[in-house]
Each structure stands twice: as structure tokens, then as C-alpha cells.
Design a protein around this motif. Structure first.
Motif, PDB file in Angstrom:
ATOM      1  N   ARG A 111       0.804   0.224  -3.033  1.00  0.00           N
ATOM      2  CA  ARG A 111       1.569  -0.986  -2.691  1.00  0.00           C
ATOM      3  C   ARG A 111       0.746  -1.855  -1.757  1.00  0.00           C
ATOM      4  NH1 ARG A 111       6.865  -0.225   0.455  1.00  0.00           N
ATOM      5  NH2 ARG A 111       6.152  -1.635   2.087  1.00  0.00           N
ATOM      6  N   LEU A 112       0.787  -3.161  -2.013  1.00  0.00           N
ATOM      7  CA  LEU A 112       0.098  -4.134  -1.167  1.00  0.00           C
ATOM      8  C   LEU A 112       1.104  -5.186  -0.713  1.00  0.00           C
ATOM      9  CD1 LEU A 112      -2.437  -5.583   0.003  1.00  0.00           C
ATOM     10  CD2 LEU A 112      -2.649  -6.728  -2.223  1.00  0.00           C
ATOM     11  N   VAL A 116      -1.651  -2.155   3.221  1.00  0.00           N
ATOM     12  CA  VAL A 116      -1.739  -1.302   2.032  1.00  0.00           C
ATOM     13  C   VAL A 116      -1.038   0.017   2.342  1.00  0.00           C
ATOM     14  CG1 VAL A 116      -3.837  -2.354   1.133  1.00  0.00           C
ATOM     15  CG2 VAL A 116      -4.013  -0.425   2.692  1.00  0.00           C
ATOM     16  N   ILE A 123      -3.988   0.571  -5.988  1.00  0.00           N
ATOM     17  CA  ILE A 123      -3.280   0.537  -4.704  1.00  0.00           C
ATOM     18  C   ILE A 123      -1.798   0.756  -4.962  1.00  0.00           C
ATOM     19  CG2 ILE A 123      -2.717  -0.872  -2.686  1.00  0.00           C
ATOM     20  CD1 ILE A 123      -5.364  -2.301  -3.030  1.00  0.00           C
ATOM     21  N   ARG A 149      -6.433   5.406   1.066  1.00  0.00           N
ATOM     22  CA  ARG A 149      -6.111   4.180   1.823  1.00  0.00           C
ATOM     23  C   ARG A 149      -7.384   3.516   2.339  1.00  0.00           C
ATOM     24  NH1 ARG A 149      -3.419   6.330   7.508  1.00  0.00           N
ATOM     25  NH2 ARG A 149      -4.823   8.103   7.846  1.00  0.00           N
ATOM     26  N   TYR A 196      -8.579   1.523  -0.490  1.00  0.00           N
ATOM     27  CA  TYR A 196      -7.712   0.344  -0.585  1.00  0.00           C
ATOM     28  C   TYR A 196      -8.198  -0.727   0.387  1.00  0.00           C
ATOM     29  CZ  TYR A 196      -4.381   3.621  -2.774  1.00  0.00           C
ATOM     30  OH  TYR A 196      -3.782   4.546  -3.580  1.00  0.00           O
ATOM     31  N   ASP A 213      -0.187   3.997   0.903  1.00  0.00           N
ATOM     32  CA  ASP A 213      -0.482   5.112  -0.011  1.00  0.00           C
ATOM     33  C   ASP A 213       0.680   6.083   0.055  1.00  0.00           C
ATOM     34  OD1 ASP A 213      -1.583   7.019  -1.610  1.00  0.00           O
ATOM     35  OD2 ASP A 213      -3.044   7.742  -0.144  1.00  0.00           O
ATOM     36  N   VAL A 244      -9.397  -4.612  -0.370  1.00  0.00           N
ATOM     37  CA  VAL A 244      -8.804  -5.801   0.249  1.00  0.00           C
ATOM     38  C   VAL A 244      -9.879  -6.619   0.964  1.00  0.00           C
ATOM     39  CG1 VAL A 244      -7.211  -6.588   2.045  1.00  0.00           C
ATOM     40  CG2 VAL A 244      -6.522  -4.779   0.466  1.00  0.00           C
ATOM     41  N   THR A 283      -6.026  -5.852   8.572  1.00  0.00           N
ATOM     42  CA  THR A 283      -5.701  -4.997   7.426  1.00  0.00           C
ATOM     43  C   THR A 283      -5.111  -3.689   7.936  1.00  0.00           C
ATOM     44  OG1 THR A 283      -7.496  -5.930   6.098  1.00  0.00           O
ATOM     45  CG2 THR A 283      -6.589  -3.804   5.384  1.00  0.00           C
ATOM     46  N   ALA A 316      -3.692  -0.026   7.010  1.00  0.00           N
ATOM     47  CA  ALA A 316      -3.741   1.002   5.960  1.00  0.00           C
ATOM     48  C   ALA A 316      -2.918   2.185   6.446  1.00  0.00           C
ATOM     49  CB  ALA A 316      -5.179   1.406   5.668  1.00  0.00           C
TER      50      ALA A 316
END
Length: 896
Positions: free
Chosen positions: A754-755, A766, A752, A789, A792, A768, A796, A806, A808
Motif C-alpha cells: 500500500r502507498l 509505504v 508495494i 519496505r 519500497y 508492508d 518511491v 518517506t 516505511a
């Protein structure tokens, strides 16, 4: 004069080494005794006595590099250029053969040209002083031989001069004095005899010219000429018309055809002797020298080092202990472009072979400037001789040129083989059946050229070279026609190797009907097994390869699906293994959009080898990797060293972290990956910094008590190495834990970009990062192309099941940098992920059922394995049959 049985002694003066071997063979077959066969230079040395020898080419090339280190006036500007050493040798040999006294010329020449003669005279003096004392110039040998002429009859007996149409001026006084001391006969046969032979009173033995059958042919190209020549030779042997030692293939300058003949002879197991020698690069030891030269010239790389170590182990005894598995210790994907990286790697190697690998690395670290010492340390025997010869021919920087030009004597015996030869050698030692190639206006006769160091304005060309090359070519052609007793085939190529039309040589027979040979014709006699099968299509049709090809071609033209369209046995182990692998966004994209390509890549492990050359610029994949590495380092630094984490960092703190990240990541890349030239690399880093700053300073509301992570792995046991200094940070989950797409047994993995997580664990975001240009329409899954994504989000959902929301999104720094909206959220993630899960499940089951069919991306990869008319006729022809087989899979290709 006949003392001590000297009347039984006979000496034959031959043209070259090939003529010498053929005369030896003829003498052996006839049981001759008291016979000596040698060239004119060695005859003179024998007469001179005192163990004197003529100057050999090898010894001359040995001393020239040392001599060139001395100051040579105007020649200093060019003396280190590739080819200059051989030019010096050629000029000295020409001047010696012509009997020129360079010192006298320097004293008597006009002031305008005196400097060149002075430089060459000094060069000659330095060369002669460096040669062994027993080696002498031709003029010195001739003078000593004339002084010992009273021993001529006992030393050489009757002298017969075979196969010559000319002798250099320096030898003529010797023959004149020799004819007064013993019997000397010029054996001319039907050959041309120069006027000076009669002037000095030598008796001439003549024979009438032969009248061979003359045939004229034209071929498509030089390669086609070589093929037709071997077909012709095969026909003569198969019909019993000739023996191998009676057949010759010749041209004025054979080097242009050498590669074709070498390839054909090897593939056909044809005994072919190269009179002028074979290229050393055809030998295994030559390839070893080439592998070493390539690494020194172009620098360290993974592939070059593997090749060099492998061939060292094959041809150098002391490196045989290095196993073929040594390469397994190299880190995956690392191109290893620096000597320091290899030294570091050598310290980590284990095993009995480790000292040998370290020795190789240590030797190569000396670089190109130490090419001589490196060769002495790593090479041995024949490979070392080749290396030394290449360095004698030119400076280390020209190793690729000098190695390509080096030749070695052919080990095939010419006495029992068909020969491939220069026309000059064949004219001296004829054969009954001859094929002459290259009779075009550019190739035969060749154009006369001035000597590079003694041009025509310095000394008349005819004085330096009494038989210019164009006259020699014409004379050799006439000699071959007059001495070949059975058949002469004259061949020309209608086009050269680059497709340009060739003119016809003035020597090409005019009154003979020309056979027009097509390149694709069916030959009467084949040159090889493949050529034979081409000539016999009925026989070829029964071979397994032909039957398979025929069935494939037929199946491609049927409207129904066949195994050649990707219809396979259901539940095949290869299919199970392919879909059971750990899946990434790349592999799942191919599974959705190109099932047949997925089978080839992940089932058959087909892939394209990657070269690690230094690029002019980074490609899109490498640029994206660099951007991600900088962002990872910057976010991790801010999160671990800033009290409030990345979300509360000030602009100055972000800029400072980015500067540090760019510096650290750039240093790592320069040590481990190919990079562009310095000025372009600097510009690339500046662009990366600007894009990273735009991505990290995007104005958005942070999550409550946000924590952030960068480059978080999931579904894999080992995290990839961080680009830069190791920054320890606790992950929100175990990276080695298995991640399944919900409702399936498809295992996924990835990283990933960045989270972001809120402190209360209710919201996850998340991101991308996309380094390319943004699409005109905000993508959702983009027909199955945009999956990162989504994966990702699956991860998660697996690791953090209590997350309520969530998000994305895709982030395009280039759009943000230009002031546009560069953030694209995934609309309605639960619905999109559920729908995508259905497609993954469908694609997996279709493949297991044996439906590895065309997809939307078929033809992008592995295009050579598909019909050439993929979109024009193949896909439309199979479309109706594939509709039922592919079920709902095409629907994903139409999703935004």
C-alpha cells in the motif's frame, strides 16, 4: 485300436502356460512329430468336440460386471467393492473344478445357509447365460468328452500327464474313462502321486529323486535376497556352469519381490522372464492408463494434465501432433484445478494441435463416472486393453487399485532366459539350478484361507479345494528338491521390508551350514556394473565420479577454502548472469544471507517442484497472498468509488468493500488455486476478513488530501493479474520503468502492498502487511530478512524524487486485532537505506569475485548439497578462512 497311424500321435498334458512353452521348445529341439501339448481343460474340450472351449478368465471377467447389475440378495451390499469381481471368478472356478452343483446344494442345504447357495446359484446361472454358447463349464465338457470316448485314440493318441502332483476332482472321471479307451500314463518322476491316481487304475512312471547340492543362505532383507539371487545367476553363467534356460529363481508368492527384480533386471540388462507375468504399470501403455486414472480420481491439475498429454502423444498415434511446447501456453503459476478453467484455456490456445488438446479436455470433463467412455475416446490398442481390463476388475473409483494389480505376459522368451517364477510352476517344469527365496515363517508355506463367498461353515474347505495352499507349498518345495538335479540354494530374509525380524520357515534346511550374507559385502560375482564397481574399489577410484567425490570430501575437511566450499573463478559468466537478474526482496535476502544458496538457485536454476494438491489448510505463503489480495481489492474499491478515497471512508463503507472483496477473491481462488475443504475454507475466509478489517480500520492521522494505492508494481514490465474484477486506477508512476538501488547497478522489482501520498507530494507512506505473528522486538532489517519496505522506499525515492518524507512501516493485523500496537515504522530511513545499499553492493561484488560462501541461512535450503555436520564441524572448520573473504557482509546478519 491303432487306426490310421494313431500310434504316432501323442498328447502331453501340462500344468500351465510356462510348462506348455517349455514342452514346445523341448519338442522342437528333439524334432518330435505328431505331438500335442495342452492343459487338461483344453484336452477335455478337444475330446468334447463341436468347437467347444473351456470358460476363459478374460471372458468370465467380461461378463461378471454386467451380471452384478442384477439383484443378488445379500451380495448386493458388497458387490461393488474393489476385488469382488475377481472373488466371484475365483469362487466360480473353484466350485466348477470341485465338480459342485450349486443348484443342488441350494435345494438340499439347511435353511440357515440356503440363501448363500441360492444367491451363488443365481449368480452362476446369470454368468452362464451371458457367456458365448461355445464356452462350457468343466463338468459339461467332461460329460461330452466321455460320450465321445470312442474317438479318443484318433484324437489324442497316447496321453502323458507331466508335472502334476494333483488334479481337481472334476477331471478325474475323464481320466478314468480315457484310460479304458487309449493309453494314459501319469509321468510322476520323483514327484508325489495322489492316491486317487492308482485307485482309477492309471499306470505311473516313476524315477528316483535327484540329490542336488543344497546350500542355505540368509540375507538382510527381501531386496537383498533379490540382489544375491542375480549375483548367483551371474556367477553360474560367468563360470560356464549353466546356461540361462537351466537357471530358475522361485518363491511361493513372487509378487512381493517383483519390483526389486524388475528394477535390478532393467538396470543390469539381465534377461529375466517373469513366469507369472509383469505388472502392466511397468509398460509405457500402463503408465498412460495410470496417468488417465490419476487425473480422473484426483481431479484436474497442471502437473497431471501435462503428464497425461505427454504420454498420450508418445503412445497414441493421433495425438503425436501435440508438440512438447504446448505447455508453454499455460499461465504461469496457475494450478488449473477445474474443468471449466481448462475449457476457458482451450479457447485461447492457438496452433494446429489446438483441436487435439480441446478434444482431450472435452473428454476428461466427463469425470470419473464416464471412465469407460473416456478410455474409448482417448486410448487405443494395448493401452485401451489395459484400461478395459482395469474396469472389468472393479468400479472406476478403484482404478488405482486394479491397475496396480493387473499383469501381462512377459515378452522375454523363457526358453532362453533365467526365470523368476512361482514355486508351483517350477515344480511342474524343473530346472537343474534353482534358488528359492522367502523361506520365512510368514511367506513359505503360506497360511490357508477360507473362500470369501463359500466359507468353511458353508462347505468343507477340503471339498472346495482338495489341495489347500499350505499343503501345496510344502508339496512344491519337496518336488523342487527332488527334481532339481544340480544345485538348490535356500534363501531367507532376516528382516522384512519394514525392518521387523522374520522367523525361519519350517522348510528351511536345518542340517546345512547357513551362509550369513551381509548387505554391504563384496560379492564374488557382481549383478551389475555398479555392483562390480562396489566390489572393486580400486577400479571405482579411477572413475571421474569417484575422483570428484573423493576431492570434494577431502576439501570439506580442510581448514582453507576450496571450490567445493564455494570458491569460484572470478567474473564467471554464471555469476555475472545471476547478479545481473532482476532482483526481488526474496533473492536479495538470499544474496545477503546465503550467497552459496543464491548461486544454486539463481545461477544454476535449482528449485523444488511444486505439487498442486488440495491442502487441508493454507500454508503461510498462500495465507499471506490471500490476505494481500483481499486488501488490494478493498483499498482499490474504496479509492476509486468513494468520493474522498480510502482515507475518508466510513466504517460501513469499509465493511461493505471488504465483504465484496472477500466474495470476489474467494471465487477467483476457488477456480484457480487449491483450497482446503469447504468448512475449513469458510473459516479461513472469515479469519482473512477479520484481519483485513483490523488493518483497514487502524486509527491514524491521514495525510493531507491523501490518495492511496494497493499492490503497486515497480520495476517490471507486466503487472500481475488482479485477484478479482478488474478495477482501473492510474498509478503514480510507470510500472515498467527500471528501478536501481541508488549508487549501484542492481535492478529491483516488487509490489508495494500500500502507498499513501499527500496531495502536495511532500509525504509518502509505504506499508508492508504481515500476516504472521509480530516479533518481540521491532525489526529494522532483521539481519537482512526484512527487506520489502526498504525496497519500497528505494522505489518511491526513484519515482518521486521530490518527496520530502518517506515513511516505511510494517503492519501486523493480528496485533491490531488483539488491541496491541501492530505498526512498526522504519527508524531513520535515509541512514538505514544508505547502510543497506553498502551491503547490497558488497554482496554483489563478493559473488562476482567468486566468493559464493556460506551465509547465516546456509542449510535452510539445499541442505542435501552441504555436509551433514554443517553446524557441528563444517562451519567452525571454515570460519577463520571465511572471515577475510566475506569482509563486512556478516555485519548485516547482526543488524536488528
Amino acid at each position: 485300436m491303432n487306426n490310421g497311424g494313431s500310434a504316432l500321435r501323442r498328447t502331453i498334458v501340462v500344468h500351465n502356460h510356462y510348462s506348455l512353452r517349455m514342452e514346445w521348445a523341448r519338442a522342437a529341439r528333439s524334432g518330435s512329430t505328431g505331438l500335442t501339448v495342452l492343459p487338461i481343460a483344453h484336452l477335455t474340450a478337444r475330446m468334447a468336440g463341436g468347437f467347444l472351449q473351456p470358460v476363459s478368465s478374460d471372458e468370465l471377467m467380461n461378463v461378471i460386471p454386467t451380471v452384478l447389475e442384477q439383484p443378488l440378495g445379500e451380495l448386493d451390499r458388497i458387490k461393488h467393492l474393489p476385488g469382488f469381481r475377481r472373488t466371484v471368478m475365483t469362487t466360480l472356478r473353484k466350485s466348477w473344478a470341485a465338480g459342485l452343483d450349486l443348484h443342488s446344494r441350494a435345494q438340499s442345504a439347511d435353511a440357515q445357509i440356503r440363501s448363500r447357495f441360492t444367491e451363488l446359484a443365481r449368480l452362476e446361472s446369470l454368468v452362464l447365460a451371458s457367456l458365448p454358447p461355445f464356452m462350457r463349464r468343466p463338468a459339461e465338457l467332461v460329460a461330452r468328452a466321455i460320450a465321445r470316448m470312442k474317438y479318443a485314440e484318433r484324437l489324442v493318441g497316447r496321453v502323458e500327464i507331466y508335472g502334476h502332483t494333483e488334479l481337481e476332482p472334476v477331471w478325474r472321471p475323464l481320466l478314468q474313462h480315457l484310460s479304458a479307451a487309449t493309453e494314459v500314463v501319469w509321468i510322476a518322476g520323483p514327484r508325489y502321486v495322489p492316491d486317487w491316481v492308482a485307485e482309477i487304475g492309471l499306470p505311473i512312471s516313476r524315477e528316483p529323486a535327484t540329490t542336488p547340492t543344497l546350500i542355505a543362505e540368509s540375507c538382510a532383507s527381501p531386496r537383498h535376497e533379490a540382489l544375491e539371487a542375480l549375483r548367483w545367476a551371474r556367477a553360474l553363467l560367468a563360470q560356464g556352469r549353466a546356461l540361462p534356460h537351466e537357471i530358475a529363481i522361485a518363491t511361493a508368492a513372487p509378487q512381493a519381490w517383483d519390483d526389486h527384480f524388475a528394477a535390478f533386471a532393467e538396470s543390469t540388462d539381465f534377461e529375466l522372464h517373469f513366469v507369472h507375468g509383469r505388472r502392466v504399470l511397468e509398460l509405457g501403455e500402463g503408465q498412460l492408463a495410470a496417468a488417465l486414472a490419476e487425473l480422473l480420481l484426483r481431479g484436474f491439475s497442471r502437473t497431471r494434465m501435462i503428464r497425461l498429454v505427454d504420454v498420450l502423444g508418445k503412445y497414441i498415434v493421433r495425438f503425436e501432433k501435440i508438440p512438447a511446447t504446448w505447455r508453454n501456453a499455460l499461465p504461469d503459476g496457475a494450478p488449473l484445478l477445474e474443468a471449466e478453467r481448462w475449457r476457458q484455456l482451450g479457447e485461447t490456445l492457438e496452433g494446429d494441435h489446438t483441436p487435439l488438446v480441446r478434444e482431450i479436455i472435452d473428454a476428461l470433463s466427463g469425470g470419473l463416472s464416464n471412465a469407460h467412455e473416456i478410455g474409448e475416446r482417448l486410448l487405443a490398442e494395448r493401452s485401451l486393453d489395459i484400461w478395459r481390463s482395469a474396469l472389468r476388475e472393479g468400479p472406476p473409483a478403484a482404478l488405482d487399485i486394479t491397475l496396480a494389480a493387473l499383469r501381462t505376459r512377459d515378452s522375454t522368451a523363457p526358453e532362453s532366459a533365467v526365470i523368476w517364477t512361482p514355486a508351483s510352476a517350477l515344480a511342474a517344469t524343473p530346472r537343474p539350478y534353482v534358488r528359492l527365496l522367502g523361506l520365512t515363517s510368514r511367506a513359505w508355506p503360506r497360511r490357508a484361507e477360507e473362500d470369501p463367498l463359500l466359507a468353511d461353515h458353508l462347505i468343507p474347505a477340503l471339498e472346495l479345494d482338495p489341495l489347500p495352499i499350505h499343503q501345496a507349498d510344502r508339496r512344491d518345495f519337496g518336488t523342487i528338491l527332488a527334481t532339481s538335479s544340480q544345485e538348490v540354494v535356500c534363501s531367507r530374509a532376516r528382516f522384512d521390508g519394514e525392518g521387523r525380524a522374520n522367523g525361519t520357515s519350517s522348510l528351511f534346511p536345518r542340517g546345512v551350514p547357513e551362509r550369513h550374507r551381509q548387505r554391504a559385502r563384496i560379492p564374488e560375482h557382481a549383478a551389475s556394473s555398479s555392483d562390480r564397481l562396489f566390489a572393486r574399489p580400486e577400479e571405482f577410484a579411477h572413475t571421474p565420479r569417484a575422483r570428484s567425490t573423493d576431492v570434494c570430501w577431502s576439501n570439506w575437511h580442510q581448514s582453507y577454502l576450496t571450490p567445493h566450499d564455494g570458491l569460484l573463478r572470478a567474473d564467471h559468466p554464471v555469476l555475472r548472469r545471476a547478479v545481473g537478474r532482476l532482483q526481488s526482496a526474496t533473492s536479495l535476502k538470499m544474496l545477503l544471507r546465503d550467497p552459496l544458496g543464491y548461486l544454486w538457485r539463481y545461477g544454476f536454476s535449482w528449485d523444488e517442484p511444486e505439487e498442486t494438491e488440495e491442502p487441508l489448510f493454507l500454508d503461510a505463503l498462500a495465507f499471506g497472498s490471500l490476505l494481500h489480495a483481499v486488501l488490494e481489492h478493498a483499498v482499490t474499491t474504496l479509492e476509486t468509488r468513494n468520493p474522498g478515497g480510502f482515507a475518508t471512508a466510513l466504517l460501513s463503507e469499509i465493511v461493505s468493500a471488504l465483504d465484496r472483496a472477500c466474495s470476489v477473491v474467494a471465487e477467483v481462488w476457488e477456480m484457480s488455486r487449491p483450497i482446503p475443504p469447504p468448512i475449513l475454507w469458510k473459516r479461513t475466509l472469515a479469519e482473512i476478513r477479520e484481519l483485513s478489517l483490523a488493518a483497514l480500520t487502524l486509527e491514524e492521522e491521514p495525510l493531507p488530501d491523501q490518495r492511496s494505492w494497493a499492490e503497486i508494481p515497480f520495476g517490471r514490465e507486466n503487472r500481475r493479474a488482479s485477484m478479482g474484477e478488474p478495477l482501473r486506477m492510474d498509478f503514480p508512476w510507470d510500472p515498467a520503468r527500471t528501478v536501481l538501488i541508488p549508487g549501484t547497478d542492481i535492478r529491483i522489482c516488487g509490489v508495494i502492498d500500500r502507498l499513501d501520498l499527500s496531495q502536495n507530494g511532500s509525504v509518502a507512506r509505504v506499508t508492508d502487511y504481515k500476516s504472521g505473528k509480530a516479533p518481540k522486538i521491532a525489526p529494522v532489517v532483521k539481519g537482512g530478512c526484512e527487506l520489502q519496505r526498504c525496497l519500497y522506499a528505494y522505489a518511491v525515492k526513484t519515482f518521486l524524487p521530490d518527496i520530502e518524507v518517506t515513511q516505511a512501516r510494517l503492519l501486523y493485523p493480528r496485533m491490531i486485532q488483539s488491541g496491541e500496537n501492530g505498526m512498526f515504522d522504519l527508524p531513520n530511513p535515509p541512514e538505514v537505506l544508505e547502510r543497506l545499499t553498502e551491503f547490497f553492493y558488497e554482496a554483489k561484488n563478493l559473488l562476482i569475485e567468486g566468493n559464493a560462501l556460506l551465509g547465516a541461512d546456509s542449510g535452510i535450503d539445499f541442505a542435501l548439497a552441504l555436509p551433514s555436520g554443517l553446524e557441528e564441524w563444517y562451519r567452525p572448520l571454515k570460519a577463520e578462512a571465511m572471515i577475510g573473504r566475506q569482509r563486512s557482509l556478516p555485519q548485516v546478519w547482526e543488524m536488528d
